[in-house]
Design an enzyme around this catalytic site. Structure first.
Site, PDB file in Angstrom:
ATOM      1  N   ARG A  19       0.790  -1.145   0.156  1.00 40.59           N
ATOM      2  CA  ARG A  19      -0.070  -0.058   0.013  1.00 40.59           C
ATOM      3  C   ARG A  19       0.800   1.311  -0.038  1.00 40.59           C
ATOM      4  O   ARG A  19       2.031   1.181   0.646  1.00 40.59           O
ATOM      5  CB  ARG A  19      -0.797   0.083   1.178  1.00 40.59           C
ATOM      6  N   ASP A  58      -2.224   8.987   8.064  1.00 39.57           N
ATOM      7  CA  ASP A  58      -1.472   8.165   7.488  1.00 39.57           C
ATOM      8  C   ASP A  58       0.000   8.538   7.070  1.00 39.57           C
ATOM      9  O   ASP A  58       0.901   7.891   6.700  1.00 39.57           O
ATOM     10  CB  ASP A  58      -1.976   7.288   6.328  1.00 39.57           C
ATOM     11  N   ASN A  79      -5.346  11.515   5.598  1.00 41.75           N
ATOM     12  CA  ASN A  79      -6.076  10.532   6.275  1.00 41.75           C
ATOM     13  C   ASN A  79      -7.177   9.923   5.547  1.00 41.75           C
ATOM     14  O   ASN A  79      -7.397  10.245   4.185  1.00 41.75           O
ATOM     15  CB  ASN A  79      -6.733  11.051   7.695  1.00 41.75           C
TER      16      ASN A  79
HETATM   17  C1  LIG Z   1      -4.065   5.086  13.473  1.00 37.84           C
HETATM   18  S1  LIG Z   1      -3.881   5.700  11.660  1.00 37.84           S
HETATM   19  C2  LIG Z   1      -5.319   4.887  11.168  1.00 37.84           C
HETATM   20  C3  LIG Z   1      -5.709   5.651   9.740  1.00 37.84           C
HETATM   21  O1  LIG Z   1      -5.113   4.363   8.831  1.00 37.84           O
HETATM   22  C4  LIG Z   1      -6.752   4.259   8.398  1.00 37.84           C
HETATM   23  O2  LIG Z   1      -6.816   4.108   6.910  1.00 37.84           O
HETATM   24  P1  LIG Z   1      -6.983   2.213   6.460  1.00 37.84           P
HETATM   25  O3  LIG Z   1      -8.071   1.881   7.283  1.00 37.84           O
HETATM   26  O4  LIG Z   1      -7.193   2.458   5.054  1.00 37.84           O
HETATM   27  O5  LIG Z   1      -5.686   1.674   6.696  1.00 37.84           O
HETATM   28  C5  LIG Z   1      -7.351   5.620   8.386  1.00 37.84           C
HETATM   29  O6  LIG Z   1      -6.819   6.414   7.445  1.00 37.84           O
HETATM   30  C6  LIG Z   1      -6.900   5.886   9.870  1.00 37.84           C
HETATM   31  O7  LIG Z   1      -7.165   7.129  10.324  1.00 37.84           O
END
Ligand SMILES: CSC[C@H]1O[C@H](OP(=O)(O)O)[C@H](O)[C@@H]1O
Length: 340
Positions: free
Chosen positions: A101, A245, A255
């Site tokens: 990713r 992120d 984010n």
């Molecule tokens: C603690 S960082 C979590 C952050 O990651 C998530 O993305 P994903 O679910 O696609 O990995 C989301 O942006 C969260 O805020």
């Protein structure tokens, strides 16, 4: 929160991990399969690099810090099956993980930390890699606890707090980032209500954040993403805390998609908007958020009429001028931000 357990390997080596979270077993990465939550609590034990990469790509393990920890632990687990040309093969394994990713900088930070540690070692490479991967996990947990301590004073008795996606224990080694101050305030006996955005299209908010907070006894209300404006207009929201992120040097923060819209709404309603993230989410090499790579995910996640095109960016970038403060393990940073 999650209980630490330890595994003693056949050689008597102690591997640390969490019974219900990320853990390193002998030759295996153990994760909760977050695609099954909240209906089922399913654990996956993965020893093959392709399985580990696929688990990150389908968000069985997700959340920027958790992705970094899983990559480090997964590299260590896969490396235990390498029989020759150790360093060269571990670099190849790391490249495979790095391609899983593109947005969460924690992934690349964790892999580079493991590889540069290995390059400094002249013996016991496998043990050194295991040790570094476990250190990344343990440090992430400590960073999240510190974020909780620094962010908790923002939460006053009776507040309504909105959050987006899941930046909780599931998205980190434990405790979370955006949710960590909420756990600390809850433990201190403060009463408040969390409004958790459903967070389309994969519903990390309704499936994961609401589940985590409810399990911990925190008062949580699930709302659809398109209700955020109305709950703010009704005066239900006093504070917004989200995760991130990747944060650029000027404080622009990537984010989950929809976060930027929440920040604009918060600004319009005079509600302070905070970002919580460990320093492993900072990317000082990027001057501003326009340089952050944004993952475009599969159209099937959105669900559209046959033959109709879909646009499915997984993240957006909130400009630093909409961010009242950035909470890291080092404290509460106020603008103007300069993480370079
Ligand atoms: C603690 S960082 C979590 C952050 O990651 C998530 O993305 P994903 O679910 O696609 O990995 C989301 O942006 C969260 O805020």
């Amino acid at each position: 929160m999650l209980e630490t357990v330890r595994w003693i390997t056949a050689e008597g080596k102690v591997l640390a991990g969490f019974e219900e979270g990320l853990a390193l077993l002998p030759g295996k990465l153990r994760i909760i399969d977050q695609t099954k939550l909240p209906k089922e609590l399913v654990y996956l034990e993965l020893d093959d690099i392709d399985e580990i990469v696929a688990a990150i790509q389908r968000l069985s393990v997700r959340g920027a810090p958790a992705i970094g920890c899983a990559a480090a632990l997964g590299l260590a687990a896969a490396a235990q099956h390498v029989d020759a040309d150790f360093e060269a093969k571990v670099e190849i394994l790391a490249d495979q993980l790095a391609a899983s990713r593109p947005t969460a900088v924690n992934l690349f930070w964790a892999l580079e930390r493991c590889l540069s540690h290995l390059r400094r070692c002249d013996k016991n490479h496998l043990q050194e890699l295991l040790r570094e991967a476990l250190a990344i996990l343990e440090e992430d947990i400590q960073m999240c606890q510190s974020i909780g301590k620094h962010g908790a004073p923002l939460i006053e008795e009776g507040m309504g707090i909105l959050t987006h996606c899941n930046a909780g224990a599931l998205a980190t080694g434990d405790f979370g980032t955006a949710l960590s101050p909420m756990y600390v305030a809850h433990e201190a006996g403060r009463k408040f209500t969390v409004y958790s955005d459903e967070t389309r299209p994969l519903n990390q908010g309704s499936r994961l954040t609401a589940w985590e907070l409810h399990q911990s006894g925190v008062d949580v209300v699930t709302i659809c993403d398109n209700m955020a404006a109305q709950v703010m207009k009704e005066g239900k929201i006093d504070l917004v805390i989200v995760g991130s992120d990747r944060i650029a040097a000027n404080g622009d923060a990537a984010n989950k998609i929809g976060t930027y819209g929440v920040a604009v709404l918060a600004k319009h309603h005079g509600i302070p908007f905070y970002v919580a993230a460990p320093t492993s989410t900072l990317d000082a090499s990027l001057a501003h958020g326009g340089l952050i790579p944004i993952e475009i995910r599969d159209a099937a996640e959105v669900g559209a009429a046959e033959g109709v095109r879909v646009y499915n960016p997984a993240f957006d970038v909130t400009p630093s001028e909409l961010i009242a403060g950035i909470i890291t393990e080092n404290g509460l940073h106020k603008p103007p931000y300069n993480f370079g």
